[in-house]
Design a protein around this motif. Sequence first.
Motif, PDB file in Angstrom:
ATOM      1  N   LEU A  76     -25.615  43.734  -4.564  1.00 19.68           N
ATOM      2  CA  LEU A  76     -24.513  42.827  -4.893  1.00 19.68           C
ATOM      3  C   LEU A  76     -23.642  43.405  -6.005  1.00 19.68           C
ATOM      4  CD1 LEU A  76     -26.349  39.371  -4.801  1.00 19.68           C
ATOM      5  CD2 LEU A  76     -24.742  40.297  -3.119  1.00 19.68           C
ATOM      6  N   ARG A  77     -22.321  43.181  -5.887  1.00 20.61           N
ATOM      7  CA  ARG A  77     -21.380  43.733  -6.867  1.00 20.61           C
ATOM      8  C   ARG A  77     -21.474  43.053  -8.230  1.00 20.61           C
ATOM      9  NH1 ARG A  77     -16.543  45.981  -5.798  1.00 20.61           N
ATOM     10  NH2 ARG A  77     -16.488  46.100  -8.059  1.00 20.61           N
ATOM     11  N   LYS A  78     -21.712  41.721  -8.239  1.00 21.73           N
ATOM     12  CA  LYS A  78     -21.766  40.946  -9.490  1.00 21.73           C
ATOM     13  C   LYS A  78     -20.459  41.113 -10.279  1.00 21.73           C
ATOM     14  CE  LYS A  78     -26.813  41.190  -9.905  1.00 21.73           C
ATOM     15  NZ  LYS A  78     -27.055  41.971  -8.667  1.00 21.73           N
ATOM     16  N   LEU A  79     -19.362  40.743  -9.646  1.00 22.84           N
ATOM     17  CA  LEU A  79     -18.040  40.861 -10.256  1.00 22.84           C
ATOM     18  C   LEU A  79     -17.942  40.009 -11.520  1.00 22.84           C
ATOM     19  CD1 LEU A  79     -16.099  40.441  -6.910  1.00 22.84           C
ATOM     20  CD2 LEU A  79     -16.184  42.559  -8.235  1.00 22.84           C
ATOM     21  N   ASP A  80     -17.348  40.568 -12.578  1.00 17.05           N
ATOM     22  CA  ASP A  80     -17.127  39.771 -13.783  1.00 17.05           C
ATOM     23  C   ASP A  80     -15.805  39.014 -13.668  1.00 17.05           C
ATOM     24  OD1 ASP A  80     -14.989  41.483 -14.555  1.00 17.05           O
ATOM     25  OD2 ASP A  80     -16.348  42.790 -15.662  1.00 17.05           O
ATOM     26  N   LEU A 110     -15.077  23.963  -5.067  1.00 20.80           N
ATOM     27  CA  LEU A 110     -16.298  24.390  -4.372  1.00 20.80           C
ATOM     28  C   LEU A 110     -16.964  25.612  -4.995  1.00 20.80           C
ATOM     29  CD1 LEU A 110     -15.100  23.936  -0.665  1.00 20.80           C
ATOM     30  CD2 LEU A 110     -16.452  22.362  -2.064  1.00 20.80           C
ATOM     31  N   ASP A 111     -16.460  26.050  -6.162  1.00 21.02           N
ATOM     32  CA  ASP A 111     -17.038  27.224  -6.841  1.00 21.02           C
ATOM     33  C   ASP A 111     -17.112  28.418  -5.906  1.00 21.02           C
ATOM     34  OD1 ASP A 111     -17.626  25.794  -9.291  1.00 21.02           O
ATOM     35  OD2 ASP A 111     -19.275  24.854  -8.212  1.00 21.02           O
ATOM     36  N   ALA A 136     -10.879  42.516   0.274  1.00 20.50           N
ATOM     37  CA  ALA A 136     -10.787  42.048   1.660  1.00 20.50           C
ATOM     38  C   ALA A 136     -11.677  40.832   1.878  1.00 20.50           C
ATOM     39  CB  ALA A 136     -11.167  43.170   2.618  1.00 20.50           C
ATOM     40  N   LEU A 137     -12.886  40.833   1.318  1.00 16.54           N
ATOM     41  CA  LEU A 137     -13.791  39.700   1.480  1.00 16.54           C
ATOM     42  C   LEU A 137     -13.206  38.453   0.828  1.00 16.54           C
ATOM     43  CD1 LEU A 137     -16.527  38.678   2.501  1.00 16.54           C
ATOM     44  CD2 LEU A 137     -17.533  39.408   0.321  1.00 16.54           C
ATOM     45  N   TYR A 138     -12.619  38.611  -0.332  1.00 16.62           N
ATOM     46  CA  TYR A 138     -11.953  37.485  -0.998  1.00 16.62           C
ATOM     47  C   TYR A 138     -10.865  36.907  -0.100  1.00 16.62           C
ATOM     48  CZ  TYR A 138      -9.484  34.884  -4.701  1.00 16.62           C
ATOM     49  OH  TYR A 138      -8.869  33.894  -5.457  1.00 16.62           O
ATOM     50  N   ALA A 139     -10.046  37.781   0.488  1.00 11.59           N
ATOM     51  CA  ALA A 139      -8.967  37.320   1.372  1.00 11.59           C
ATOM     52  C   ALA A 139      -9.528  36.649   2.623  1.00 11.59           C
ATOM     53  CB  ALA A 139      -8.070  38.500   1.753  1.00 11.59           C
ATOM     54  N   LEU A 143     -18.437  33.945  -3.375  1.00 14.75           N
ATOM     55  CA  LEU A 143     -18.037  35.340  -3.183  1.00 14.75           C
ATOM     56  C   LEU A 143     -19.043  36.288  -3.813  1.00 14.75           C
ATOM     57  CD1 LEU A 143     -15.858  37.506  -2.409  1.00 14.75           C
ATOM     58  CD2 LEU A 143     -14.889  37.139  -4.690  1.00 14.75           C
ATOM     59  N   ARG A 144     -19.437  35.996  -5.054  1.00 10.66           N
ATOM     60  CA  ARG A 144     -20.426  36.851  -5.723  1.00 10.66           C
ATOM     61  C   ARG A 144     -21.749  36.885  -4.955  1.00 10.66           C
ATOM     62  NH1 ARG A 144     -18.536  34.259 -10.841  1.00 10.66           N
ATOM     63  NH2 ARG A 144     -17.480  35.822 -12.132  1.00 10.66           N
ATOM     64  N   HIS A 145     -22.085  35.765  -4.334  1.00  8.29           N
ATOM     65  CA  HIS A 145     -23.340  35.646  -3.604  1.00  8.29           C
ATOM     66  C   HIS A 145     -23.343  36.493  -2.331  1.00  8.29           C
ATOM     67  CE1 HIS A 145     -27.094  33.741  -2.523  1.00  8.29           C
ATOM     68  NE2 HIS A 145     -26.613  33.328  -1.367  1.00  8.29           N
TER      69      HIS A 145
END
Length: 477
Positions: free
Chosen positions: A44-48, A80-81, A100-103, A86-88
């Motif tokens: 997992l990326r674990k985006l800040d 909906l957090d 791309a996943l965010y979009a 997305l982080r999950h």
Amino acid sequence: MTDTMWVVLAAVVLLPVGYYAVDVVQRRRLLARLRAAWGKEDALRKLDEDELTDIAHHYRQRQAVQPSLVPVDDTTWNDLDMDEVLRHIDASTSIVGSQALYALLREQGTPEEVLRQRAELAYAFEQEELRLKVQEALTAIGQQAFHGAWRYLFSGQFEHPRGAWIYPILALLPLTLALLGLISPVFLLLAAGAFLVNLVVYYRTQTTWKAEITSLRHLGAVLRCAQRLERINHPALADLRARIQAHNAPIRPIRFWLPLFGMQTVGDMALVLEYLRIFFMIDMLSMVSIVRIINRSMQDVRALYDLVGEADAMLSVAQYRQRVPGLCRPVFEKERGMRFTGLAHPLLKNAVPNDLVWTRNVLLSGANASGKSTFIKAVAVNAILAQTIGLCRATALTMCRGRVMTAMAVRDNLLGGESYFVVEIQSLRRILEAMDGRMVYGFIDEILRGTNTIERIAASSAVLDAIARRNALCMAA
């Protein structure tokens, strides 16, 4: 042969062999790391927060040029957090995959045929040999956010230094003078002077055009990755390869310049390479040529950027399915409503699964902390996941396609001079306005709690009655 000549010959032969050996070792380590991390939490990326903000900004700039069909609006996303969702899910190999996943997660109107194609690609990535080839190609892009490529992909064209005609002259001048130095030593002094001029021009350009160079290097890495993906001959990638090939065709000349502009090295050869780039003005010549090609074919560059990102996002989806038990593919139907069994919130590890046949508006009641809000969010999040990435956390889920909208985590707007009640009304109004014609799933938590009891009951009844007359289903608590 003299001893010096033998040393030079040995260096010429052994240096390439040494660098090839290092490259082989590094590649094996990379593949071992990718293989070991597949489908695990470590991937997992674990985006800040800063990275998420940059990704969200990239998405908004993209929206101005390529608007979503049925977007998840900001209120619903925050209620909906979805940043946590997305982080999950996000195990992207590159920053382009995260974007791309965010979009994808913010587009609820994706056609079912596209969802099917993406699902097939995600299933194909269960084949280790294929996915390692794709991941290896994506690794070269890197995971660094803040590349600023949105400025040129969606907001305008790249610029390059004026007077670009001088760069070929500056590139040839030191070499020409150095060759003439065989005739007279004076030309060697002039060659040294020409190199100093190139040195000043090089570092001044690097400083003045730093933002453009950073963005261009990022885009160059993405385009090189697209070229590598095009060369992966596998039946599961046939559609992706065909689309990449179609958009790569107009920018074929860029293949010569991208390796020159993007070449980086470390160690003993770094200084030598830096001087060669200065001596021959490689970065300047490459930059001007690449910018001209990209500006001429910006639509194709955007398409390739999206295709590379989508492939990486599907790797995340494939890992999500491997990592999280209890996922299913949704079934879409025309009949209004939603039916599910064993549904749970994706972010909760020990969630209690629930079943529901939802064909009429639902009013949930119960004691405080009994799980009403959690249940509503679980249904809403899974409805979004079903329509965006084609997966949901349930034993089975059948639904009519529709836009998910929420009014939950309402806050007053002190700086805007808007009370809690006014913000609540605006949040409900946007849901009602979205119900004109298109199917909408509305999720409302503690409706109109910002006013007194008598007015709250009257206004809530009016709102729910209006929803009942629309093409919508509402779940309120």
